[in-house]
Enzyme design. Structure first.
Site, PDB file in Angstrom:
ATOM      1  CE  LYS A   1      -1.503   1.496   4.180  1.00 21.65           C
ATOM      2  NZ  LYS A   1      -1.243   2.876   4.612  1.00 21.65           N
ATOM      3  CG  ASN A   2       2.365   2.739   3.581  1.00 30.25           C
ATOM      4  OD1 ASN A   2       1.201   3.096   3.342  1.00 30.25           O
ATOM      5  ND2 ASN A   2       2.799   2.518   4.813  1.00 30.25           N
TER       6      ASN A   2
ATOM      7  CG  ASP B   1       3.763   1.647   9.539  1.00 30.91           C
ATOM      8  OD1 ASP B   1       3.404   2.472  10.397  1.00 30.91           O
ATOM      9  OD2 ASP B   1       3.934   1.959   8.340  1.00 30.91           O
TER      10      ASP B   1
ATOM     11  NE  ARG C   1       0.434  10.628   9.817  1.00 30.35           N
ATOM     12  CZ  ARG C   1       0.057   9.556   9.113  1.00 30.35           C
ATOM     13  NH1 ARG C   1      -1.103   9.001   9.347  1.00 30.35           N
ATOM     14  NH2 ARG C   1       0.842   9.056   8.183  1.00 30.35           N
TER      15      ARG C   1
ATOM     16  NE  ARG D   1      -7.189   4.309   6.144  1.00 28.91           N
ATOM     17  CZ  ARG D   1      -6.836   5.510   6.548  1.00 28.91           C
ATOM     18  NH1 ARG D   1      -7.310   5.985   7.673  1.00 28.91           N
ATOM     19  NH2 ARG D   1      -6.004   6.249   5.834  1.00 28.91           N
TER      20      ARG D   1
ATOM     21  CB  CYS E   1      -4.152  11.319  11.773  1.00 28.33           C
ATOM     22  SG  CYS E   1      -3.274   9.814  11.856  1.00 28.33           S
TER      23      CYS E   1
END
Ligand code: EPZ
Length: 420
Positions: A22-23, A307, A121, A399, A116
């Site tokens: 995803k990233n 993560d 952020r 997500r 968030c």
């Protein structure tokens, strides 16, 4: 509303394939807007954040199409429109469209994302970089308004923090800027290397991606290409920890050990072996019957990834003894702690440290996911908890993980998705 139900106690075994990252895909989609035409992105994951990015491309006049695991991004209709708050607030990586808008239209209006769940952020490093490249930036009515009337030009930029997002925006802006850009203290993540590889395939001239100094020689145009997104190293790490926590043994395909050296060392110290069976397949195997408690500190790449912090915490709840997790990237990334405690974990928070006293049995309970990686941690805890765990707010999981429950079920876990 959907939830995930797990009955704990199964050892994982067999083999599983990791989806695309995803990233890595998010910045590549934004980069596709720099070329006029259709780029084909192979191995793009089918997750909600990628859909959101595709929606953003649509709002900006581009078109996207799915052909099984290939995502086609056609930027022919890309035009200078505002990136609206409704989309940006649901996914912060939407700010990656800032640089392509500025680069191609000399103007950009992108909503400010706001806070968030995991932290404040800020975007100061993104904006500092774009200003150095010639943009005038102001904030008005909740929007970032940027303009480069004379076009963007090369510059020497030093990032105060090695921000992944700022490095992305600067690479995207500098690729078509006039002259040479030197970016110091750049993020070194494999996702940045993947992005630079994509830009270079399109005709950009970028050197040094993956190190802290990146040189970008601006070019006049970029051409659409077909490109392969790297496998998701965070999903690979999550699956490895899933195998480890159940004391199982499994082969994970789409796993580059070089992308997860910190995890490999920490798992090895905890008593879990990761062995490469080919360039992109790793076998996970526990060396002993017991996991050892091992401290970690989250750091920018090649440090231990933030993560994977929540997932590591679930693992340490099963290790016999005390361990400490220090979260140094995000100021509010311990929201999974309260839920793990509902399952019987013994964890104390002191500032940005979590002190874990592991080894006791976890017990299944209804719990709530608070963000993407917290969802994964609760699933891992559920795999070894006595009885049934039900995890709600599972939209956080969707997500960024493509069918994680199917992958775990294929490895033998008793896990299913249910509509509440
Ligand atoms: C990326 O976020 C990832 N997101 C995050 O993954 C990941 O946790 C993070 O990098 C760190 O590895 C994507 O790739 C889409 P940063 P990003 O800018 O780019 C500070 C997940 O679960 N900072 O590297 O937003 C910031 O506050 C997500 O998949 C500034 O001070 O992260 C943080 O402390 C969550 N000023 C640190 O830098 C800035 O202008 C790292 O942030 C930018 C950042």
């Amino acid at each position: 509303m959907e939830r995930i139900i797990i009955k704990g106690g199964k050892k994982l075994s067999g083999s599983v394939r990791v989806s695309g990252s995803k990233n890595a895909a998010l910045p590549v989609i934004a980069a596709s807007l720099l070329a006029d035409g259709a780029c084909r992105l192979e191995n793009a994951p089918k997750v909600k954040d990628i859909q959101t990015m595709c929606q953003m491309v649509g709002v900006l006049g581009g078109r996207t199409k799915r052909e099984t695991d290939v995502l086609v991004i056609d930027s022919s209709g890309f035009s200078c429109r505002p990136a609206p708050y409704d989309l940006v607030r649901t996914m912060r990586a939407s700010v990656y469209v800032l640089a392509p808008l500025l680069s191609r239209f000399r103007k950009a209006k992108v909503a400010l994302p706001g806070g968030c769940a995991i932290g404040l952020r800020p975007l100061d490093q993104h904006l500092k970089g774009l200003e150095a490249l010639g943009a005038k930036v102001k904030m008005e009515h909740g929007y970032i308004q940027a303009e480069a009337a004379q076009g963007l030009h090369g510059a020497e930029i030093y990032l105060d923090v090695a921000s992944v997002g700022a490095t992305v925006n600067i690479l995207l802006a500098a690729a078509l800027a006039k002259g040479r850009t030197v970016l110091d203290h750049a993020a070194c993540e494999p996702e940045i290397v993947n992005l630079a590889g994509f830009l270079n395939a399109m005709g950009a001239r970028i050197q040094g991606a993956g190190t802290s100094r990146v040189l970008i020689e601006g070019v006049k145009r970029l051409a659409p290409v077909t490109y392969q997104i790297i496998p998701d190293r965070i999903e690979a790490g999550t699956l490895a920890i899933a195998v480890a926590i159940t004391q199982g043994e499994a082969l994970i395909e789409g796993f580059f050990l070089t992308h997860l050296a910190a995890l490999e060392r920490k798992l090895s110290a905890a008593g879990v072996e990761l062995r490469s069976e080919s360039e992109s397949a790793v076998r996970v195997k526990c060396k002993n019957d017991e996991l050892l408690p091992i401290d970690i500190v989250t750091l920018p790449y090649p440090g231990f990834p933030t993560d994977l912090q929540a997932q590591w915490m679930a693992l340490m709840c099963r290790a016999s003894g005390r361990s400490v997790i220090t979260e140094s990237i995000w100021e509010n990334r311990f929201m999974h702690v309260a839920e793990l405690k509902r399952m019987g974990a013994n964890i104390r928070i002191e500032g940005n440290n979590a002190l874990i006293r592991g080894g006791r049995a976890l017990s299944g309970a209804p719990v709530m996911a608070s963000d993407l990686r917290a969802s994964a941690a609760l699933i891992l805890a559920g795999l070894v908890a006595e009885g049934e765990t039900s995890i709600s707010r599972i939209y956080h999981l969707d997500r960024g993980y493509e069918k994680l429950e199917d992958k775990l079920a294929a490895l033998g876990a008793e896990i299913r998705r249910e509509t509440e």
